[in-house]
Design a protein around this motif. Structure first.
Motif, PDB file in Angstrom:
ATOM      1  N   HIS A  10     -13.235 -48.048 -34.785  1.00 38.60           N
ATOM      2  CA  HIS A  10     -12.427 -46.838 -34.621  1.00 38.60           C
ATOM      3  C   HIS A  10     -13.264 -45.726 -33.980  1.00 38.60           C
ATOM      4  CE1 HIS A  10      -9.974 -48.842 -37.706  1.00 38.60           C
ATOM      5  NE2 HIS A  10      -8.989 -48.044 -37.354  1.00 38.60           N
ATOM      6  N   LYS A  11     -12.608 -44.926 -33.127  1.00 44.74           N
ATOM      7  CA  LYS A  11     -13.237 -43.723 -32.588  1.00 44.74           C
ATOM      8  C   LYS A  11     -12.162 -42.748 -32.145  1.00 44.74           C
ATOM      9  CE  LYS A  11     -16.663 -41.115 -31.338  1.00 44.74           C
ATOM     10  NZ  LYS A  11     -17.636 -40.601 -32.331  1.00 44.74           N
ATOM     11  N   SER A  12     -12.266 -41.506 -32.620  1.00 46.09           N
ATOM     12  CA  SER A  12     -11.330 -40.455 -32.232  1.00 46.09           C
ATOM     13  C   SER A  12     -12.091 -39.277 -31.657  1.00 46.09           C
ATOM     14  CB  SER A  12     -10.509 -39.986 -33.440  1.00 46.09           C
ATOM     15  OG  SER A  12      -9.688 -41.013 -33.932  1.00 46.09           O
ATOM     16  N   VAL A  16      -7.186 -37.241 -30.882  1.00 46.02           N
ATOM     17  CA  VAL A  16      -6.864 -38.368 -30.009  1.00 46.02           C
ATOM     18  C   VAL A  16      -7.609 -39.613 -30.470  1.00 46.02           C
ATOM     19  CG1 VAL A  16      -6.920 -39.267 -27.653  1.00 46.02           C
ATOM     20  CG2 VAL A  16      -6.496 -36.817 -28.059  1.00 46.02           C
ATOM     21  N   ARG A  17      -6.871 -40.670 -30.757  1.00 45.00           N
ATOM     22  CA  ARG A  17      -7.484 -41.936 -31.147  1.00 45.00           C
ATOM     23  C   ARG A  17      -7.826 -42.737 -29.886  1.00 45.00           C
ATOM     24  NH1 ARG A  17      -3.676 -44.951 -35.273  1.00 45.00           N
ATOM     25  NH2 ARG A  17      -2.243 -44.570 -33.551  1.00 45.00           N
ATOM     26  N   ALA A  18      -9.102 -42.787 -29.562  1.00 42.52           N
ATOM     27  CA  ALA A  18      -9.532 -43.495 -28.358  1.00 42.52           C
ATOM     28  C   ALA A  18      -9.617 -44.996 -28.592  1.00 42.52           C
ATOM     29  CB  ALA A  18     -10.883 -42.966 -27.887  1.00 42.52           C
ATOM     30  N   VAL A  19     -10.080 -45.402 -29.760  1.00 37.06           N
ATOM     31  CA  VAL A  19     -10.162 -46.812 -30.152  1.00 37.06           C
ATOM     32  C   VAL A  19      -9.686 -46.913 -31.588  1.00 37.06           C
ATOM     33  CG1 VAL A  19     -11.695 -48.781 -30.566  1.00 37.06           C
ATOM     34  CG2 VAL A  19     -12.061 -47.324 -28.562  1.00 37.06           C
ATOM     35  N   SER A  20      -8.778 -47.838 -31.843  1.00 30.55           N
ATOM     36  CA  SER A  20      -8.149 -47.910 -33.163  1.00 30.55           C
ATOM     37  C   SER A  20      -8.049 -49.349 -33.656  1.00 30.55           C
ATOM     38  CB  SER A  20      -6.754 -47.271 -33.111  1.00 30.55           C
ATOM     39  OG  SER A  20      -6.124 -47.303 -34.369  1.00 30.55           O
ATOM     40  N   GLY A  21      -8.933 -49.713 -34.591  1.00 29.01           N
ATOM     41  CA  GLY A  21      -8.845 -51.019 -35.251  1.00 29.01           C
ATOM     42  C   GLY A  21      -9.119 -52.207 -34.358  1.00 29.01           C
ATOM     43  N   VAL A  22     -10.044 -52.080 -33.421  1.00 34.61           N
ATOM     44  CA  VAL A  22     -10.335 -53.159 -32.479  1.00 34.61           C
ATOM     45  C   VAL A  22     -11.323 -54.151 -33.088  1.00 34.61           C
ATOM     46  CG1 VAL A  22     -11.444 -53.712 -30.264  1.00 34.61           C
ATOM     47  CG2 VAL A  22      -9.806 -51.813 -30.420  1.00 34.61           C
ATOM     48  N   SER A  23     -10.978 -55.435 -33.016  1.00 31.08           N
ATOM     49  CA  SER A  23     -11.838 -56.510 -33.508  1.00 31.08           C
ATOM     50  C   SER A  23     -11.860 -57.647 -32.487  1.00 31.08           C
ATOM     51  CB  SER A  23     -11.331 -57.057 -34.848  1.00 31.08           C
ATOM     52  OG  SER A  23     -11.290 -56.060 -35.841  1.00 31.08           O
ATOM     53  N   PHE A  24     -13.035 -58.195 -32.229  1.00 33.34           N
ATOM     54  CA  PHE A  24     -13.172 -59.354 -31.353  1.00 33.34           C
ATOM     55  C   PHE A  24     -14.581 -59.912 -31.475  1.00 33.34           C
ATOM     56  CE2 PHE A  24     -14.322 -55.694 -28.744  1.00 33.34           C
ATOM     57  CZ  PHE A  24     -15.496 -56.097 -28.138  1.00 33.34           C
ATOM     58  N   ALA A  25     -14.809 -61.074 -30.873  1.00 30.75           N
ATOM     59  CA  ALA A  25     -16.130 -61.693 -30.872  1.00 30.75           C
ATOM     60  C   ALA A  25     -16.383 -62.323 -29.509  1.00 30.75           C
ATOM     61  CB  ALA A  25     -16.232 -62.742 -31.969  1.00 30.75           C
ATOM     62  N   GLY A  39      -7.170 -44.705 -19.667  1.00 25.36           N
ATOM     63  CA  GLY A  39      -7.078 -44.151 -21.008  1.00 25.36           C
ATOM     64  C   GLY A  39      -6.946 -45.170 -22.106  1.00 25.36           C
ATOM     65  N   ALA A  40      -7.144 -46.447 -21.788  1.00 27.38           N
ATOM     66  CA  ALA A  40      -6.958 -47.504 -22.793  1.00 27.38           C
ATOM     67  C   ALA A  40      -8.043 -47.505 -23.863  1.00 27.38           C
ATOM     68  CB  ALA A  40      -6.906 -48.867 -22.111  1.00 27.38           C
ATOM     69  N   GLY A  41      -9.220 -46.979 -23.541  1.00 31.85           N
ATOM     70  CA  GLY A  41     -10.321 -46.955 -24.501  1.00 31.85           C
ATOM     71  C   GLY A  41     -11.461 -47.900 -24.183  1.00 31.85           C
ATOM     72  N   LYS A  42     -11.468 -48.466 -22.981  1.00 36.08           N
ATOM     73  CA  LYS A  42     -12.475 -49.468 -22.632  1.00 36.08           C
ATOM     74  C   LYS A  42     -13.893 -48.886 -22.606  1.00 36.08           C
ATOM     75  CE  LYS A  42     -10.657 -50.658 -18.718  1.00 36.08           C
ATOM     76  NZ  LYS A  42      -9.614 -49.594 -18.725  1.00 36.08           N
ATOM     77  N   SER A  43     -14.067 -47.768 -21.908  1.00 32.99           N
ATOM     78  CA  SER A  43     -15.403 -47.180 -21.827  1.00 32.99           C
ATOM     79  C   SER A  43     -15.857 -46.648 -23.175  1.00 32.99           C
ATOM     80  CB  SER A  43     -15.438 -46.061 -20.777  1.00 32.99           C
ATOM     81  OG  SER A  43     -15.380 -46.602 -19.473  1.00 32.99           O
ATOM     82  N   THR A  44     -14.933 -46.108 -23.968  1.00 34.80           N
ATOM     83  CA  THR A  44     -15.291 -45.667 -25.312  1.00 34.80           C
ATOM     84  C   THR A  44     -15.791 -46.848 -26.135  1.00 34.80           C
ATOM     85  OG1 THR A  44     -13.649 -43.886 -25.254  1.00 34.80           O
ATOM     86  CG2 THR A  44     -14.428 -44.586 -27.423  1.00 34.80           C
ATOM     87  N   CYS A  45     -15.113 -47.968 -26.024  1.00 30.15           N
ATOM     88  CA  CYS A  45     -15.529 -49.175 -26.731  1.00 30.15           C
ATOM     89  C   CYS A  45     -16.921 -49.613 -26.272  1.00 30.15           C
ATOM     90  CB  CYS A  45     -14.505 -50.284 -26.497  1.00 30.15           C
ATOM     91  SG  CYS A  45     -14.755 -51.753 -27.518  1.00 30.15           S
ATOM     92  N   PHE A  46     -17.134 -49.642 -24.959  1.00 25.54           N
ATOM     93  CA  PHE A  46     -18.439 -50.013 -24.408  1.00 25.54           C
ATOM     94  C   PHE A  46     -19.535 -49.095 -24.928  1.00 25.54           C
ATOM     95  CE2 PHE A  46     -17.286 -53.409 -21.900  1.00 25.54           C
ATOM     96  CZ  PHE A  46     -18.242 -53.754 -20.963  1.00 25.54           C
ATOM     97  N   ASN A  47     -19.258 -47.797 -24.917  1.00 21.11           N
ATOM     98  CA  ASN A  47     -20.287 -46.831 -25.309  1.00 21.11           C
ATOM     99  C   ASN A  47     -20.627 -46.914 -26.787  1.00 21.11           C
ATOM    100  OD1 ASN A  47     -20.594 -45.870 -22.699  1.00 21.11           O
ATOM    101  ND2 ASN A  47     -19.062 -44.271 -22.957  1.00 21.11           N
TER     102      ASN A  47
END
Length: 252
Positions: A10-12, A16-25, A39-47
């Motif tokens: 999660h990151k807000s 604004v919720r930039a990443v919400s409940g993302v899980s993967f492997a 605005g999907a949240g890809k770069s926030t996830c990367f960072n």
């Protein structure tokens, strides 16, 4: 065991919720694409994965070890390499010297580079350049390289850290179509041989569908689909929010 395991990230920013409940492997040798509209949240996830942003919640594990919230340099030391949309090389240095700097840092001898020891790890640098098809240009200044060659150099620099995980943020941005395919096929071949897990964002769907083993689709910070190219192409929700919109550029 997965190289990278992300759980309930999660990151807000403000409200604004930039990443919400993302899980993967991501598994060793796997190329996983992360796509989605602006605005999907890809770069926030990367960072967050790279340590540039601290998650508000969730867990990031590398080879089973928790790296959540570690600073970028500590994440790099754990075996995470990264390439960027805009190439980050030293223009005044030669191609070989750029790789040597990365190798000196990896071996914790970066302070010696500014002494008359530039021959350190030269053979190792040349071996990495050979892997990416750049050994013949080892003595050229990085500042005079064509853009596609700069991207290959950046890949060699990223591999100098002997990464277990490689994060590639829009790796083919600014490249000609033929160069895009060649770079990503090279990356796929190298990482499979070396069992490196790769997570990449990409705006060119031909590249994504051509090289990714699996694809994740983000929309408004949430993971809405996961699967191979055929499954993603056929997913009605993905077509509605991304593929069917005519969008050709992955967002942040």
């Amino acid at each position: 065991m997965s190289v990278l395991a992300v759980a309930d990230l999660h990151k807000s920013f403000g409200g604004v919720r930039a990443v919400s409940g993302v899980s993967f492997a991501v598994a060793p040798g796997e190329m996983l694409a992360l796509i989605g509209p602006n605005g999907a949240g890809k770069s926030t996830c990367f960072n967050m994965l790279n340590g540039q942003l601290r998650p508000d919640g969730g867990r990031i594990a590398l080879d089973g070890q928790d790296i959540t919230g570690l600073a970028p340099r500590r994440v790099w030391r754990r075996g995470v390499g990264r390439t960027f949309q805009i190439t980050a090389t030293f223009a005044s240095m030669t191609v070989r010297e750029n790789v040597q700097v990365a190798l000196l840092s990896h071996h914790r001898r970066i302070w010696r580079f500014w002494q008359p020891t530039s021959a350190l790890f030269a053979a190792e640098a040349d071996a990495l350049l050979d892997q990416v098809g750049m050994e013949a240009q080892a003595d050229r200044a990085a500042g005079v390289l064509a853009y596609g060659d700069l991207k290959r150099l950046e890949l060699a620099v990223a591999l100098a850290n002997a990464p277990r995980l490689l994060l590639m943020d829009e790796p083919t941005a600014g490249m000609a179509p033929a160069e895009r395919v060649a770079l990503m096929q090279l990356t796929r071949d190298l990482t499979r041989r070396q069992h490196i897990a790769v997570l990449f964002t990409e705006h060119d769907m031909d590249v994504v569908f051509g090289v990714a083993d699996r694809i994740l689709v983000l929309n408004r910070g949430e993971l809405i689909a996961e699967g191979d190219a055929a499954a993603i192409r056929a997913d009605a929700r993905v077509r509605a929010v991304y593929l069917g919109s005519g969008a050709t550029s992955g967002g942040h």
